[in-house]
Motif scaffolding. Structure first.
Motif, PDB file in Angstrom:
ATOM      1  N   ARG A   1       0.810  -1.217   0.000  1.00 61.03           N
ATOM      2  CA  ARG A   1       0.000   0.000   0.000  1.00 61.03           C
ATOM      3  C   ARG A   1       0.846   1.270   0.000  1.00 61.03           C
ATOM      4  O   ARG A   1       0.467   2.273  -0.604  1.00 61.03           O
ATOM      5  CB  ARG A   1      -0.957  -0.021   1.198  1.00 61.03           C
ATOM      6  N   LYS A   2       1.986   1.232   0.663  1.00 62.73           N
ATOM      7  CA  LYS A   2       2.851   2.411   0.680  1.00 62.73           C
ATOM      8  C   LYS A   2       3.414   2.695  -0.705  1.00 62.73           C
ATOM      9  O   LYS A   2       3.383   3.835  -1.180  1.00 62.73           O
ATOM     10  CB  LYS A   2       3.992   2.211   1.675  1.00 62.73           C
ATOM     11  N   TRP A   3       3.886   1.652  -1.382  1.00 61.97           N
ATOM     12  CA  TRP A   3       4.460   1.854  -2.712  1.00 61.97           C
ATOM     13  C   TRP A   3       3.391   2.134  -3.757  1.00 61.97           C
ATOM     14  O   TRP A   3       3.645   2.824  -4.752  1.00 61.97           O
ATOM     15  CB  TRP A   3       5.304   0.640  -3.104  1.00 61.97           C
TER      16      TRP A   3
ATOM     17  N   ARG B   1       0.832   4.022  -3.160  1.00 62.30           N
ATOM     18  CA  ARG B   1       0.629   5.471  -3.016  1.00 62.30           C
ATOM     19  C   ARG B   1       1.760   6.251  -3.678  1.00 62.30           C
ATOM     20  O   ARG B   1       1.525   7.257  -4.362  1.00 62.30           O
ATOM     21  CB  ARG B   1       0.531   5.839  -1.535  1.00 62.30           C
ATOM     22  N   ARG B   2       2.980   5.819  -3.496  1.00 60.77           N
ATOM     23  CA  ARG B   2       4.118   6.516  -4.093  1.00 60.77           C
ATOM     24  C   ARG B   2       4.046   6.469  -5.619  1.00 60.77           C
ATOM     25  O   ARG B   2       4.289   7.477  -6.297  1.00 60.77           O
ATOM     26  CB  ARG B   2       5.423   5.901  -3.597  1.00 60.77           C
ATOM     27  N   ALA B   3       3.715   5.293  -6.149  1.00 56.65           N
ATOM     28  CA  ALA B   3       3.611   5.156  -7.600  1.00 56.65           C
ATOM     29  C   ALA B   3       2.486   6.026  -8.144  1.00 56.65           C
ATOM     30  O   ALA B   3       2.632   6.690  -9.178  1.00 56.65           O
ATOM     31  CB  ALA B   3       3.377   3.687  -7.973  1.00 56.65           C
TER      32      ALA B   3
ATOM     33  N   THR C   1       1.272   8.751  -6.854  1.00 54.85           N
ATOM     34  CA  THR C   1       1.662  10.163  -6.770  1.00 54.85           C
ATOM     35  C   THR C   1       2.531  10.568  -7.948  1.00 54.85           C
ATOM     36  O   THR C   1       2.323  11.621  -8.571  1.00 54.85           O
ATOM     37  CB  THR C   1       2.408  10.433  -5.451  1.00 54.85           C
ATOM     38  N   ALA C   2       3.513   9.719  -8.285  1.00 59.33           N
ATOM     39  CA  ALA C   2       4.383  10.008  -9.423  1.00 59.33           C
ATOM     40  C   ALA C   2       3.585  10.030 -10.726  1.00 59.33           C
ATOM     41  O   ALA C   2       3.759  10.934 -11.566  1.00 59.33           O
ATOM     42  CB  ALA C   2       5.499   8.967  -9.495  1.00 59.33           C
TER      43      ALA C   2
ATOM     44  N   LEU D   1      -4.425   8.965  -4.615  1.00 60.35           N
ATOM     45  CA  LEU D   1      -3.766  10.036  -3.877  1.00 60.35           C
ATOM     46  C   LEU D   1      -4.749  10.758  -2.968  1.00 60.35           C
ATOM     47  O   LEU D   1      -4.444  11.029  -1.795  1.00 60.35           O
ATOM     48  CB  LEU D   1      -3.121  11.009  -4.857  1.00 60.35           C
TER      49      LEU D   1
ATOM     50  N   TRP E   1      -5.638   8.740   0.125  1.00 57.66           N
ATOM     51  CA  TRP E   1      -4.639   8.841   1.181  1.00 57.66           C
ATOM     52  C   TRP E   1      -4.736  10.179   1.907  1.00 57.66           C
ATOM     53  O   TRP E   1      -4.681  10.234   3.143  1.00 57.66           O
ATOM     54  CB  TRP E   1      -3.236   8.675   0.582  1.00 57.66           C
TER      55      TRP E   1
END
Length: 383
Positions: free
Chosen positions: A86-88, A90-92, A94-95, A141, A144
């Motif tokens: 779930r953390k990655w 969100r990061r993906a 966002t990018a 995004l 979150w």
């Protein structure tokens, strides 16, 4: 008689990332997506040759080959993103969101124009529609951001999420792309609702949505024409809707047979927006009921898995992503059945369209990453 397995068995004690991904992935949703992709390939064989002839391509199977390649790409994207935690995820997301926003800004200046809209970027013979990737990225995004209100109540999380949504909506309307704007708004409102929508925001969204709808109807001629097709059919050209209705009525219960449909040759968007009508003509009522059942199964299974999630961010974002997927299918089917105005929205995984296939693969891949383990909870920890 003894039996020896040819493939190595994975023990319960195996905690590698691949084993955990395999055990926690919702394979029911994956199977549904694969079925839809298979149906899309079958329908590209039915509608692709006539579309190729109408456009002027020398190869009758031009769209068939491209559909097969796009299905493989979409499946790869879906499975790759489903492996993220779930953390990655969100990061993906966002990018992807910020890259897509930059591409949407570029579209306004150097984008390719077609049918009165400027929505595509062209590179080396390929067209990219960044609005297809910005939607799922924005929803995750915002999910979150809105969930952070539980941890940090004093932060301006809702305002930041709304700003991101408003910027994306503004860029969509400048293209203009009203149908994608409606889908994005519905998914965003679902995300906001699941996260706990304050009452004061209900009035803001209601008033703002009403004013915007009236403005778009009066300012954009194509929006007015599409709405008038539905509310005042005698005043405008209903050619596509009439042809779709003709195709559905000709199909009857079991259809006229594969490749035997006649209306697809006269329907401009038979391989994209109106692939549902082509399927109804050639395979009949039974086939389209099965197709709708697949979409319904995936929607129910997805929302059920999302509702089980304890993490506020994952629950909120997953609900928005499944809304995006299921509502797009419902809108496309509604247009084909003439119960909704024409929108230009494709049928997920079934209609031809590169950006649409990539966007749907991304949408479902991110959703699968968020609900991993929830779709099998009733059968135990490991499925």
């Amino acid at each position: 008689m003894s039996y020896t397995a040819n493939a190595p068995l994975l023990p319960r004690s195996d905690t590698s990332w691949f084993t955990e991904w395999r055990r926690t992935l919702d394979w029911g949703l994956v199977a549904g997506a694969v079925l839809l992709m298979g149906i899309g390939l079958l329908m590209s064989l039915a509608a692709g040759p006539s579309a190729s002839a109408r456009i002027g391509y020398g190869d009758a199977y031009y769209f068939v080959y491209r559909q097969a390649g796009l299905a493989a790409l979409s499946f790869t994207i879906m499975m790759s993103f489903s492996a993220l935690d779930r953390k990655w995820a969100r990061r993906a997301a966002t990018a992807i969101f910020f890259v897509s926003i930059m591409m949407m800004i570029a579209v306004l200046g150097i984008g390719h124009e077609a049918k009165g809209a400027q929505r595509w970027l062209r590179f080396a013979g390929f067209s990219i529609q960044p609005s297809e990737t910005v939607k799922p990225a924005l929803i995750l995004l915002c999910g979150w951001l809105l969930a952070q209100r539980e941890l940090y109540p004093k932060g301006p999380w809702a305002l930041v999420a709304f700003i991101f949504y408003a910027v994306t909506l503004g860029l969509l309307l400048l293209q203009p792309d009203v149908s994608q704007s409606v889908l994005l708004t519905a998914a965003f409102l679902t995300t906001f609702f699941v996260s706990g929508l304050p009452k004061r925001w209900v009035g803001i969204f209601g008033l703002g949505g009403g004013v915007l709808a009236i403005a778009l109807y009066n300012l954009l001629p194509y929006v007015k024409a599409r709405v008038d097709v539905f509310v005042n059919p005698a005043s405008v050209d209903r050619y596509q809707l009439d042809k779709a209705a003709e195709a559905i009525s000709r199909g009857g219960l079991f259809g006229v047979g594969p490749g035997e449909g006649l209306v697809k040759a006269r329907l401009p968007d038979a391989h994209t927006d109106f692939i549902f009508a082509v399927m109804a003509e050639e395979f009949g009522l039974v086939a389209i009921v099965v197709l709708m059942a697949i979409f319904a199964m995936m929607a129910i299974r997805g929302f059920r898995a999302a509702a089980r999630i304890e993490d506020g961010y994952a629950r909120t974002a997953a609900a928005g992503l499944f809304t995006l997927f299921s509502l797009q299918a419902a809108v496309n089917i509604g247009v084909n059945l003439a119960v909704l105005p024409p929108t230009g929205v494709t049928l997920p995984f079934v209609s031809y369209g590169g950006s649409s296939m990539v966007g749907m693969g991304l949408t479902l891949g991110l959703a699968l990453a968020l609900v991993r383990g929830e779709g099998t909870r009733s059968r135990g920890q490991y499925g």
